[in-house]
Each structure stands twice: as C-alpha cells, then as structure tokens.
Design a protein around this motif. Structure first.
Motif, mmCIF file in Angstrom:
data_model
loop_
_atom_site.group_PDB
_atom_site.id
_atom_site.type_symbol
_atom_site.label_atom_id
_atom_site.label_comp_id
_atom_site.label_asym_id
_atom_site.label_seq_id
_atom_site.Cartn_x
_atom_site.Cartn_y
_atom_site.Cartn_z
ATOM 1 N N ARG A 187 0.831 -1.204 0.000
ATOM 2 C CA ARG A 187 0.000 0.000 0.000
ATOM 3 C C ARG A 187 0.869 1.259 0.000
ATOM 4 O O ARG A 187 0.537 2.244 -0.676
ATOM 5 C CB ARG A 187 -0.932 0.000 1.207
ATOM 6 N N ARG A 188 1.970 1.237 0.725
ATOM 7 C CA ARG A 188 2.870 2.400 0.720
ATOM 8 C C ARG A 188 3.444 2.626 -0.667
ATOM 9 O O ARG A 188 3.531 3.766 -1.141
ATOM 10 C CB ARG A 188 3.995 2.200 1.740
ATOM 11 N N LYS A 189 3.838 1.548 -1.333
ATOM 12 C CA LYS A 189 4.359 1.683 -2.700
ATOM 13 C C LYS A 189 3.280 2.196 -3.640
ATOM 14 O O LYS A 189 3.540 3.062 -4.492
ATOM 15 C CB LYS A 189 4.902 0.330 -3.177
ATOM 16 N N ALA A 190 2.073 1.653 -3.499
ATOM 17 C CA ALA A 190 0.972 2.074 -4.368
ATOM 18 C C ALA A 190 0.641 3.552 -4.161
ATOM 19 O O ALA A 190 0.276 4.249 -5.119
ATOM 20 C CB ALA A 190 -0.259 1.212 -4.108
ATOM 21 N N ARG A 191 0.774 4.043 -2.954
ATOM 22 C CA ARG A 191 0.473 5.453 -2.690
ATOM 23 C C ARG A 191 1.495 6.372 -3.362
ATOM 24 O O ARG A 191 1.138 7.431 -3.869
ATOM 25 C CB ARG A 191 0.418 5.698 -1.186
ATOM 26 N N TYR A 192 2.759 5.968 -3.359
ATOM 27 C CA TYR A 192 3.755 6.777 -4.061
ATOM 28 C C TYR A 192 3.524 6.726 -5.568
ATOM 29 O O TYR A 192 3.706 7.724 -6.267
ATOM 30 C CB TYR A 192 5.172 6.301 -3.717
ATOM 31 N N LEU A 193 3.132 5.552 -6.070
ATOM 32 C CA LEU A 193 2.806 5.454 -7.499
ATOM 33 C C LEU A 193 1.603 6.336 -7.820
ATOM 34 O O LEU A 193 1.576 7.005 -8.865
ATOM 35 C CB LEU A 193 2.518 4.001 -7.866
ATOM 36 N N ALA A 194 0.605 6.347 -6.941
ATOM 37 C CA ALA A 194 -0.559 7.208 -7.136
ATOM 38 C C ALA A 194 -0.154 8.681 -7.128
ATOM 39 O O ALA A 194 -0.686 9.491 -7.902
ATOM 40 C CB ALA A 194 -1.600 6.933 -6.048
ATOM 41 N N ALA A 195 0.781 9.036 -6.248
ATOM 42 C CA ALA A 195 1.251 10.426 -6.200
ATOM 43 C C ALA A 195 1.918 10.809 -7.518
ATOM 44 O O ALA A 195 1.717 11.926 -8.031
ATOM 45 C CB ALA A 195 2.230 10.596 -5.039
ATOM 46 N N MET A 196 2.688 9.891 -8.100
ATOM 47 C CA MET A 196 3.310 10.159 -9.398
ATOM 48 C C MET A 196 2.247 10.327 -10.484
ATOM 49 O O MET A 196 2.365 11.202 -11.346
ATOM 50 C CB MET A 196 4.256 9.019 -9.768
ATOM 51 N N LEU A 197 1.227 9.488 -10.428
ATOM 52 C CA LEU A 197 0.135 9.602 -11.402
ATOM 53 C C LEU A 197 -0.540 10.966 -11.294
ATOM 54 O O LEU A 197 -0.776 11.633 -12.301
ATOM 55 C CB LEU A 197 -0.882 8.479 -11.160
ATOM 56 N N ILE A 198 -0.837 11.389 -10.076
ATOM 57 C CA ILE A 198 -1.535 12.657 -9.854
ATOM 58 C C ILE A 198 -0.720 13.837 -10.383
ATOM 59 O O ILE A 198 -1.274 14.832 -10.865
ATOM 60 C CB ILE A 198 -1.852 12.840 -8.360
ATOM 61 N N MET A 199 0.609 13.737 -10.315
ATOM 62 C CA MET A 199 1.460 14.832 -10.780
ATOM 63 C C MET A 199 1.296 15.120 -12.267
ATOM 64 O O MET A 199 1.486 16.253 -12.719
ATOM 65 C CB MET A 199 2.928 14.503 -10.487
ATOM 66 N N MET A 200 0.956 14.106 -13.053
ATOM 67 C CA MET A 200 0.878 14.298 -14.510
ATOM 68 C C MET A 200 -0.281 15.215 -14.909
ATOM 69 O O MET A 200 -0.062 16.191 -15.637
ATOM 70 C CB MET A 200 0.803 12.947 -15.207
ATOM 71 N N PRO A 201 -1.523 14.967 -14.497
ATOM 72 C CA PRO A 201 -2.575 15.956 -14.818
ATOM 73 C C PRO A 201 -2.382 17.268 -14.079
ATOM 74 O O PRO A 201 -2.707 18.336 -14.612
ATOM 75 C CB PRO A 201 -3.868 15.250 -14.397
ATOM 76 N N LEU A 202 -1.853 17.206 -12.863
ATOM 77 C CA LEU A 202 -1.660 18.432 -12.085
ATOM 78 C C LEU A 202 -0.719 19.398 -12.800
ATOM 79 O O LEU A 202 -0.847 20.619 -12.668
ATOM 80 C CB LEU A 202 -1.100 18.076 -10.704
ATOM 81 N N ALA A 203 0.204 18.866 -13.572
ATOM 82 C CA ALA A 203 1.193 19.704 -14.256
ATOM 83 C C ALA A 203 0.597 20.499 -15.408
ATOM 84 O O ALA A 203 1.185 21.495 -15.837
ATOM 85 C CB ALA A 203 2.341 18.830 -14.772
ATOM 86 N N VAL A 204 -0.570 20.079 -15.925
ATOM 87 C CA VAL A 204 -1.099 20.736 -17.124
ATOM 88 C C VAL A 204 -2.493 21.336 -16.952
ATOM 89 O O VAL A 204 -2.894 22.181 -17.766
ATOM 90 C CB VAL A 204 -1.130 19.752 -18.323
ATOM 91 N N ILE A 205 -3.249 20.930 -15.927
ATOM 92 C CA ILE A 205 -4.644 21.382 -15.855
ATOM 93 C C ILE A 205 -4.771 22.877 -15.561
ATOM 94 O O ILE A 205 -5.859 23.442 -15.734
ATOM 95 C CB ILE A 205 -5.459 20.579 -14.818
ATOM 96 N N GLY A 206 -3.709 23.511 -15.143
ATOM 97 C CA GLY A 206 -3.761 24.959 -14.952
ATOM 98 C C GLY A 206 -3.375 25.722 -16.199
ATOM 99 O O GLY A 206 -3.437 26.955 -16.223
ATOM 100 N N ILE A 207 -2.997 24.999 -17.261
ATOM 101 C CA ILE A 207 -2.488 25.660 -18.470
ATOM 102 C C ILE A 207 -3.395 25.326 -19.654
ATOM 103 O O ILE A 207 -4.347 26.038 -19.936
ATOM 104 C CB ILE A 207 -1.028 25.227 -18.733
ATOM 105 N N ILE A 208 -3.096 24.240 -20.357
ATOM 106 C CA ILE A 208 -3.930 23.770 -21.462
ATOM 107 C C ILE A 208 -3.906 22.248 -21.456
ATOM 108 O O ILE A 208 -2.976 21.638 -20.929
ATOM 109 C CB ILE A 208 -3.436 24.272 -22.844
ATOM 110 N N VAL A 209 -4.921 21.654 -22.058
ATOM 111 C CA VAL A 209 -5.002 20.187 -22.102
ATOM 112 C C VAL A 209 -5.350 19.749 -23.516
ATOM 113 O O VAL A 209 -6.283 20.260 -24.129
ATOM 114 C CB VAL A 209 -6.063 19.650 -21.110
ATOM 115 N N GLU A 210 -4.572 18.834 -24.038
ATOM 116 C CA GLU A 210 -4.858 18.116 -25.275
ATOM 117 C C GLU A 210 -4.816 16.628 -24.955
ATOM 118 O O GLU A 210 -4.206 16.213 -23.966
ATOM 119 C CB GLU A 210 -3.810 18.452 -26.346
ATOM 120 N N THR A 211 -5.441 15.814 -25.808
ATOM 121 C CA THR A 211 -5.522 14.388 -25.524
ATOM 122 C C THR A 211 -4.139 13.767 -25.349
ATOM 123 O O THR A 211 -3.915 12.977 -24.434
ATOM 124 C CB THR A 211 -6.271 13.652 -26.651
#
Length: 457
Positions: free
Chosen positions: A374-398
């Motif tokens: 679960r600890r490993k999965a949470r860090y993986l989830a944090a990495m996943l969250i960083m990807m949309p977080l990096a662009v949703i304040g700017i522009i989004v394309e598919t």
C-alpha cells in the motif's frame, strides 16, 4: 561502469532471464516491437507541424548550425526555443548523426523505446504488488496496456516527444522504486533517478512535477545528503543548456520559452482550456521579440488569473474534465484517411475506457493492499496525480495525458485482476458511472466540435 551494472543493468537482466514467466514476457515484447514497427513502416507518415519543427532543429544541430529551426535569421529570434525541448531534438540529432537523416531510423528507435517501456512497466508492476499471488498476471496486463496502446503505437510512427517522454518517466519511476524498496539506500541509486528525471524534464516539462513525490520520499526514508545529490544531479544535467541559453538570450531559460504561449492560450477571456490559436500570442512575440514577448505573455496570463479567479477555477475544471473524458480519443491524424481515422478513434476510445475505468478502480482497490504494498501504491498514485496536475492549470490536449498512461496501466492491471475475482464490484460500477458522467459533461459542452469532427470524417 561497475556502479551502473550493479544498480541498473544487473537487476534488469536478472528479472528478464531468470524468472519462469520469461517466455510470456518475451512474446509480448516481440508483439509490441512488431506492432510499432509495422504501423510506422506501413503508413510512413509525413513530417508535419510540431514534428517538422523537431526534425529541422535536430538536422540543424547535426549540420553544425546550432539549436535552431531556421538558418535565415538571427539565433536570438529563432522559433526553436519556443518548441518543447531540448531533449527530444537532441535525441533526434543523435540518431541523425549516427544513421543519417532517415526517418526509418527514428521509427526503429521508437519501437525499441516502446518495447523497453512495456518491459519496465512489467517489472514495476511486479515490484508494486509484490505480495499478491497474481502479480505476474497484473504485470502482464499492465505491460500490454502500455506496449499495445493504440495511442502510443500511433505516435511511434511520428516524430513526437511522447514516445521518449513515456520511456524516461517509467524508467525514472522504476529506478525510484528500486531505491524505495532497498534495505540499504545508496546515493548512487538516487543519482541515477536524478539523471533520468532531468532528461525526462528536458523532453516533457510536466515531468518536473515528479520532483515533489520523489523529494518527499527522500526526506521521509533517506538522508539530507541524498536529497542534495538528487537536486545537484538534476542541476548539473541542466547546466550546459542553461549556460548556452544565457549566452544567447542573456536571461535564465532552464528548458524553453513555450510556457508564456501555453499559459495565455489557456487563460484569457474566451478560452476553452484547450490549445487553440490566440492572436495575442503572435502580436506580443512579433512586437517585443521572443524573450521579452514570452515574459509579457506570462504576465498577461497571470493578470487574467488574479483578476478572474472564478473564471480560472472554471477553466481548470473544464481542463480536468477534458483530461479524463472518454470522448477525447486520438485519431484525427493527418496521415490517416477516413477509414483509418474511424478505426483509430474506435480503438483509442475503447482503450481509454478500459485504462481509466480499471485504472481508477485499481487505484481505489490498492488501499486494501498489505501495508508494504500500500505504501508503494500510494507513491505510485502520487506520481500519477502529478501528470494531470502539471497541465490542468495551463492547457489540455488528448496526447498530453500520455505521460500518465504507464501509471494508469499498472493500476488497471491490478484493477482487472480484482474485478476478475469479483471483489468490490460495486465500486467498479460507481467509478465507471462517474467517468461516463464526466464524459457526458465534456461531450455536451463540446458538442459543436464533436459534430465538426464527425462531418470531417
């Protein structure tokens, strides 16, 4: 060399050739390589738009003209610095330097990178869900999802940054989790993570957001010395490029100057959150030059955000909806005819449905893992969250969401096995309904564009 072999090459070699599941993995990787290469050589897509710019920059580097797109104007006003880079352009230049100006060499390199990405996803999935008896099955599903993705196979046949970006991000994640699970965490391990992350940022700037979960982990489980090694490694990789840019532009440019254009394109009166032409961008750059114009574009976007915070929140919600919408398949590529576009759209839509539905389900179900997993999965989830977080304040394309695909693939592999066991299926239904509700919201809001695309087919 000894350190590289000990911490990187030998573990990969041992995982690849000494485990009983090797045959299945080998056939899957062969299928990934053949599928990617077959698509590229069948369509032989012409180089257009962004790909044409990357191609010109790379060939100018090989020709000794420097990092520039055109050779008939001053370097300080060349558009190359406005392109995403410089990592992918340097990668292309290396291929052209060795093999000549041949696109086939790039397609072959892309096929190898995509195959390597699938393999690394397999290894990482096994590492994350190490205590589950079905971890090999989960890992195979995850590997197939990233290696046989219709979206990624398509861009493998083009000269676009996503193929290399996905590979570097998943390699960074793999090396990070090797550090995470090690009983003795060395500075060499975090040194390799820093090098790969630095190159990933040079290829796709949103990768910079991976700094946050990695640094947090080092703070929690490592030492201050290792954190310093990590940051200094990234700084040293960037240093030659920063020095070059300062000599050319007399200002600090760590990657490129595309941020001003992107930020204002997504944040102005009448913006939709997508990448659309905005006349103000060209006017600023033409009147004030590339460097000052980019800074003014950024200031203009920030003024709009500060003066219209509710509008910015609304646009960010729209962008978040676009990012996870199932009505945003890829397929409208210039090298495809009507039939090819239709088939690609259908495959891409089905792929995104499976990836997001089972990916979010696996993300939810991972909270029921053993403490270590679960600890490993949470860090993986944090990495996943960083990807949309990096662009949703700017522009989004598919295609901007491709960087999150490896992480979703790993959770989707786990989610598919959990669903097969018929565990917590009610949660799967709820997640699917939420995603389809978001898709309906995005489709209703963008109905004019959907109708326009259908008519174009």
């Amino acid at each position: 060399y000894r350190k590289s072999y000990t911490y990187v090459l030998r573990p990969i070699y041992m995982n690849a050739f000494t485990q009983k599941y090797g045959t299945r993995v080998m056939w899957l990787l062969i299928a990934v390589f053949v599928a990617s290469l077959s698509y590229s050589f069948y369509f032989k897509a012409r180089v257009e738009v962004d790909a044409r710019a990357y191609d010109r920059i790379a060939w100018n580097i090989v020709q000794g003209n420097g990092y520039r797109e055109m050779t008939d104007g001053p370097l300080q006003e060349d558009n190359a610095i406005l392109r995403v880079g410089p990592g992918y352009e340097l990668f292309l230049a290396l291929i052209y330097f060795i093999f000549g100006h041949h696109y086939a060499a790039v397609w072959i390199a892309h096929a190898f990178l995509s195959t390597a990405s699938a393999f690394l996803v397999f290894l990482l999935a096994r590492k994350i869900f190490s205590s589950d008896p079905a971890r090999d099955t989960m890992a195979l599903i995850a590997s197939a999802l990233i290696g046989l993705s219709p979206d990624i196979i398509t861009v493998n046949g083009l000269l676009l940054t996503e193929t290399l970006g996905v590979f570097l991000i998943i390699l960074c994640a793999y090396l990070f989790f090797k550090y995470f699970v090690s009983e003795i965490r060395s500075g060499w391990q975090i040194f390799y993570v820093g090098i790969v992350l630095a190159f990933a940022i040079m290829v796709r700037t949103p990768a910079a957001f991976l700094l946050f979960p990695i640094l947090f982990c080092i703070y929690q489980r490592g030492t201050k010395k290792q954190a310093a090694i990590f940051l200094c490694t990234i700084a040293l990789v960037f240093m030659p490029w920063i020095i070059r840019n300062f000599n050319v532009y007399r200002t600090f440019v760590p990657t490129n100057l595309a941020y001003g254009i992107d930020l204002l394109s997504g944040n102005h009166k009448g913006a939709t959150g997508e990448l659309e032409p905005y006349m103000q961008n060209g006017l600023y750059l033409e009147e004030f030059g590339i460097v000052r114009g980019s800074k003014l574009l950024t200031l203009e976007a920030l003024r709009f955000i500060s003066a219209n915070p509710l509008e910015f929140i609304k646009l960010t919600i729209y962008r978040l909806s676009i990012y996870f919408s199932l009505s945003r398949p890829t397929g409208f590529w210039f090298h495809l005819g009507a039939t090819g576009k239709t088939i690609t759209i259908i495959l891409s839509a089905l792929y995104s449905i499976f990836l997001f539905v089972f990916g979010f389900f696996g993300l939810y179900a991972s909270q029921k893992l053993s403490d270590a997993d679960r600890r490993k999965a949470r860090y993986l989830a944090a990495m996943l969250i960083m990807m949309p977080l990096a662009v949703i304040g700017i522009i989004v394309e598919t295609r901007y969401r491709f960087l999150s695909y490896p992480f979703f693939a790993i959770f989707a592999g786990y989610g598919a096995v959990i669903a097969w066991r018929k565990e917590i299926l009610r949660s799967l239904v709820v997640i699917a309904l939420m995603l389809f509700a978001n898709t309906a919201f995005d489709a209703i809001r963008s109905m004019d564009k959907i109708i326009e695309h259908i008519r174009a087919l």
